[in-house]
Each structure stands twice: as C-alpha cells, then as structure tokens.
Design an enzyme around this catalytic site. Structure first.
Site, mmCIF file in Angstrom:
data_model
loop_
_atom_site.group_PDB
_atom_site.id
_atom_site.type_symbol
_atom_site.label_atom_id
_atom_site.label_comp_id
_atom_site.label_asym_id
_atom_site.label_seq_id
_atom_site.Cartn_x
_atom_site.Cartn_y
_atom_site.Cartn_z
ATOM 1 C CD GLU A 75 94.106 27.856 -39.584
ATOM 2 O OE1 GLU A 75 93.048 27.872 -40.254
ATOM 3 O OE2 GLU A 75 95.204 27.585 -40.082
ATOM 4 N NE ARG B 226 78.835 37.427 -40.320
ATOM 5 C CZ ARG B 226 77.791 36.802 -39.834
ATOM 6 N NH1 ARG B 226 76.883 37.449 -39.141
ATOM 7 N NH2 ARG B 226 77.639 35.508 -40.018
ATOM 8 C CB CYS C 172 71.644 53.710 -53.845
ATOM 9 S SG CYS C 172 71.935 55.365 -53.243
ATOM 10 C CD GLU C 173 73.743 48.162 -54.274
ATOM 11 O OE1 GLU C 173 73.034 47.213 -54.693
ATOM 12 O OE2 GLU C 173 74.644 48.703 -54.924
ATOM 13 C CE1 TYR D 148 85.878 36.305 -41.164
ATOM 14 C CE2 TYR D 148 84.482 35.404 -39.431
ATOM 15 C CZ TYR D 148 85.618 35.335 -40.217
ATOM 16 O OH TYR D 148 86.489 34.299 -40.043
HETATM 17 C C1 LIG Z 1 88.321 32.240 -42.112
HETATM 18 C C2 LIG Z 1 89.244 31.164 -41.698
HETATM 19 C C3 LIG Z 1 89.339 30.801 -40.351
HETATM 20 C C4 LIG Z 1 88.489 31.402 -39.262
HETATM 21 O O1 LIG Z 1 87.167 30.982 -39.310
HETATM 22 P P1 LIG Z 1 86.148 31.324 -38.124
HETATM 23 O O2 LIG Z 1 84.866 30.782 -38.577
HETATM 24 O O3 LIG Z 1 86.122 32.794 -37.968
HETATM 25 O O4 LIG Z 1 86.649 30.647 -36.894
HETATM 26 C C5 LIG Z 1 90.274 29.845 -40.012
HETATM 27 N N1 LIG Z 1 91.056 29.251 -40.954
HETATM 28 C C6 LIG Z 1 90.977 29.569 -42.256
HETATM 29 C C7 LIG Z 1 91.858 28.893 -43.217
HETATM 30 C C8 LIG Z 1 90.064 30.523 -42.658
HETATM 31 O O5 LIG Z 1 89.961 30.822 -43.968
#
Ligand SMILES: *Cc1c(COP(=O)(O)O)cnc(C)c1O
Length: 404
Positions: free
Chosen positions: A268, A307, A338-339, A367
């Site tokens: 993922e 970030r 304003c932070e 992100y």
């Molecule tokens: C955020 C997330 C990702 C992706 O993470 P990366 O660091 O962007 O690769 C994959 N799996 C789950 C469950 C997440 O919460």
C-alpha cells in the site's frame, strides 16, 4: 527538476512560465517522475508480482489516481469518500483494500455492497460489526485483520503506527482470538493478515523485524491466508541527509518469507509513488528583516502544505532563477497565516532573494494537497500535471463562492 540556463524547470516547463500563466501558489506534478516511480516499484518486486494498492490518502486528486490506475495499480482507501473516489477514477473494486481504525457502519455497508477485495479490520468490535452487516446483507465478506507487530519503524513519532502504544491494529492475543471468531463465522472469510508500521521508513531493518513477527504468527496459527498485506511506508529523500530505502534488501527478505509461506503480497505505497513528483511553486510577497534573520513571506502557507507545521518535516526549497549571490542573512521561509508554526524552513547561505521572486518547495506530492485546508479562508491552490512539454490543469483553484 533541474536548472536549464539558470532557470528551474519541471520536465521541460519553466517554473517561471507556470507561475505567470497559472498564478501561485500552485501544485505541479511530473508525469514522467510518476511513471518512473511506478515502474521502479514494480520492477523492485517483480519476482513475486505483488498487488500494489496506491494509498489514496497521500494524494486525492482524481486525475492522478486515474493515471496511477492505468499502470495496473489498485487503491488503499481509508474512508467512504476515498472509496468513492477510487471507484470513480476507475479502479476495480477487486483491487481495493479498505484500512482504518474507525470505519462506521455506513462505510462498512458501502464497502460490502461494492464487493471490494478486502476490508482490513483493526479491532474486535470492527470484526463483529462487519460480521453483523455481512449477515444482514447475506454476503460472505472478505476481510484482513491488521496486526500491530510492536515494531519500531524508526521514523518520526507522529507517523509511526506499528508500536503497541499506537492505536493501529490488534495485538497477537486478540489476533488469535479473531482468527477463531472468523473460523466460526458464516459471514466472514478471513483472507489476509495486514501490517503497516509507519511512514517515511528509510531503513529496511524495521521491515525485517516486522516480517519476522508475521512469520512467527503465521506458523502459530492453523489458518490458510491468501494474502499478506505489508502496507506502505517506503521513504523518499527529502533532504541530502536521507539515505534511500534499500529495496533490494526488502525484496530479498520478502522472497525468503515467501519460500516458507505461499501467499500473495499486497503493498500500500503512497509517498514512494507520488511524493517526489510534486512541487509547490510560491511567490515571495514581502521580505521582512529583523536583527538576526530575514523572513521570506510567501504566498503559500501551512494551509497549502501542512507537513512542516504538523510533523516538523523538512522540504527542500529552490529559487526559480539560480544566482551565485549568497545572502549573509538567515532566511526563514514563512506563510501569511496567523500561527507561529506557519513556516516551511530556516536556511543559511541561501542565494539572495527579493520580493516577487519565485521559489519551489520540493517533494510535496504526498500529504501535500491532500492535507490542505481552508484555514484563514484561504483558497486551496490549483494543481497541474506536466506531461513532457504539455500541461494539464487537474484541479482548478477554489473560488470564494465555494466557501461562502
Ligand atoms: C498511510 C497508509 C499507507 C501509506 O503510507 P505511505 O507512507 O504513504 O506509503 C499505507 N497503508 C496504511 C494502512 C496507511 O494508513
């Protein structure tokens, strides 16, 4: 990104020309880079052809998800909205996994109706809720259970998810209990063990540890899984100091694991696919001087790129036109909000800048826009995709009437 005759360019397009034509602040993505990242990711793990599910939360631009889908990737979603978006972008539900600790009944119902590949459950209560909904809908629902392997990802604490004090996944004991629960359920088919220990991981060793835990647990359980979902988290280099994740090593470890367990791997990745494809172009509104430093006040702010304020993350900043004249002042790049946390970076020995100059904040594809907000009623910026010398507007700048 490189300088051609001192002018910063993304692929073949000058940053200066983008700003003149489309205004600032603006998010720009390089299609070439995206393609290269995906191809490299696929190549790194080609020996076991994993299912790669792009983590949609890292970038929720539907046009980018469409492009990513064309390379055969699926999607990892964390809300009904993201699930809708992935389906709308044309991702097959058979390639969608649903993660997250707090899926509502409505979200689970929707995922069940769409017959997605896996709902990755993260608690006892969630597994029971999926069971209840599956029964009502008279469906056998395929799920994964997310294990919390109690592994330190050696990354920023704010983006670490695999330690026992984190809210994610279930511990070993509950995992075993849930495996038994699923065995006795007519409504659930337990297909997957999933893990995701954090983000921006640059060392392969935490992954090695994580796999050791997974290996041991699979040995202990008498259950035939079809998938192991190893999550994402692969880091990219934001600064010169970041060493790159050793993909060859990670690949080796997984191959070794697969010799003992015949399973299909799911990944993922979010950041490693989209992170370094994006650049935020911003214009200097004012330069404000004090005794010790110069504040470079940009037209981009923490609402556009959160970030640095959220995690103290660092992004490289480049001038749009290179010169040899160094400033003897320390530059603090800040936004107009304003932070006091509305600042991007503090840099010494930067080249001399003046008001109205353009700068580029690098590696903001992941992100960046997806975490943006309308704080201070600032409009969200537009996004463009650069394909060679062609530019495609993939999101128009918000208008005030959208907010009133
Ligand atoms: C955020 C997330 C990702 C992706 O993470 P990366 O660091 O962007 O690769 C994959 N799996 C789950 C469950 C997440 O919460």
């Amino acid at each position: 990104m490189k300088y051609i005759s001192k002018k910063l360019t993304i692929d073949k397009v000058k940053v200066q020309d983008i700003a003149e034509k489309y205004g600032t602040p603006i998010y720009c993505y390089s299609f070439n880079k995206l393609k290269k990242n995906i191809k490299n990711f696929q190549k790194n793990f080609s020996s076991f052809s994993p299912l790669i599910c792009f983590a949609v939360k890292s970038n929720t631009n539907i046009n980018l998800i469409r492009e990513i889908k064309k390379f055969g990737l699926g999607a990892d979603v964390v809300s009904k909205g993201e699930l809708l978006m992935a389906i709308k972008a044309g991702v097959s539900p058979k390639k969608i996994v649903f993660s997250g600790v707090g899926k509502t009944s409505e979200e689970i119902s929707f995922a069940v109706e769409k017959k997605i590949l896996l709902i990755n459950a993260e608690s006892e209560s969630e597994v029971r809720e999926i069971d209840r909904i599956a029964k009502i809908k008279k469906r056998k629902v395929k799920i994964g259970i997310r294990l919390n392997p109690n592994t330190d990802a050696k990354t920023l604490s704010q983006i670490s998810t695999g330690k026992k004090e984190n809210k994610f996944g279930v511990n070993e004991k509950i995992f075993f209990k849930l495996v038994n629960f699923c065995k006795n359920s007519k409504n659930i088919s337990l297909k997957c063990l999933s893990v995701h220990i954090g983000s921006q991981i640059l060392d392969y060793k935490p992954y090695e540890k994580m796999l050791r835990v997974v290996d041991r647990i699979i040995d202990k359980i008498n259950h035939k899984f079809e998938f192991i979902d190893l999550g994402g988290g692969m880091g990219i280099s934001y600064t010169h100091k970041d060493k790159k994740l050793n993909y060859a090593k990670y690949n080796e470890i997984i191959k070794k694991f697969l010799k003992r367990h015949k399973l299909k791997i799911i990944f993922e990745p979010g950041r490693s696919i989209i992170g370094d494809t994006g650049t935020l172009i911003s214009k200097i509104i004012y330069i404000k001087k004090n005794e010790s430093k110069n504040f470079i006040i940009l037209d981009a702010a923490m609402n556009d790129l959160m970030r640095p304020a959220l995690y103290g993350a660092h992004h490289k900043i480049l001038p749009s036109i290179k010169s040899k004249r160094k400033s003897n002042k320390t530059y603090e790049f800040v936004g107009p909000i304003c932070e006091s946390t509305d600042k991007f970076n503090t840099l010494k020995n930067f080249q001399e800048l003046k008001e109205k100059d353009l700068i580029a904040i690098c590696d903001v594809g992941a992100y960046g826009m997806s975490l943006s907000s309308n704080y201070n009623i600032r409009l969200k910026p537009s996004e463009i995709l650069i394909k060679g010398s062609k530019i495609q507007i993939i999101r128009k700048k918000q208008k005030y009437k959208d907010l009133m």
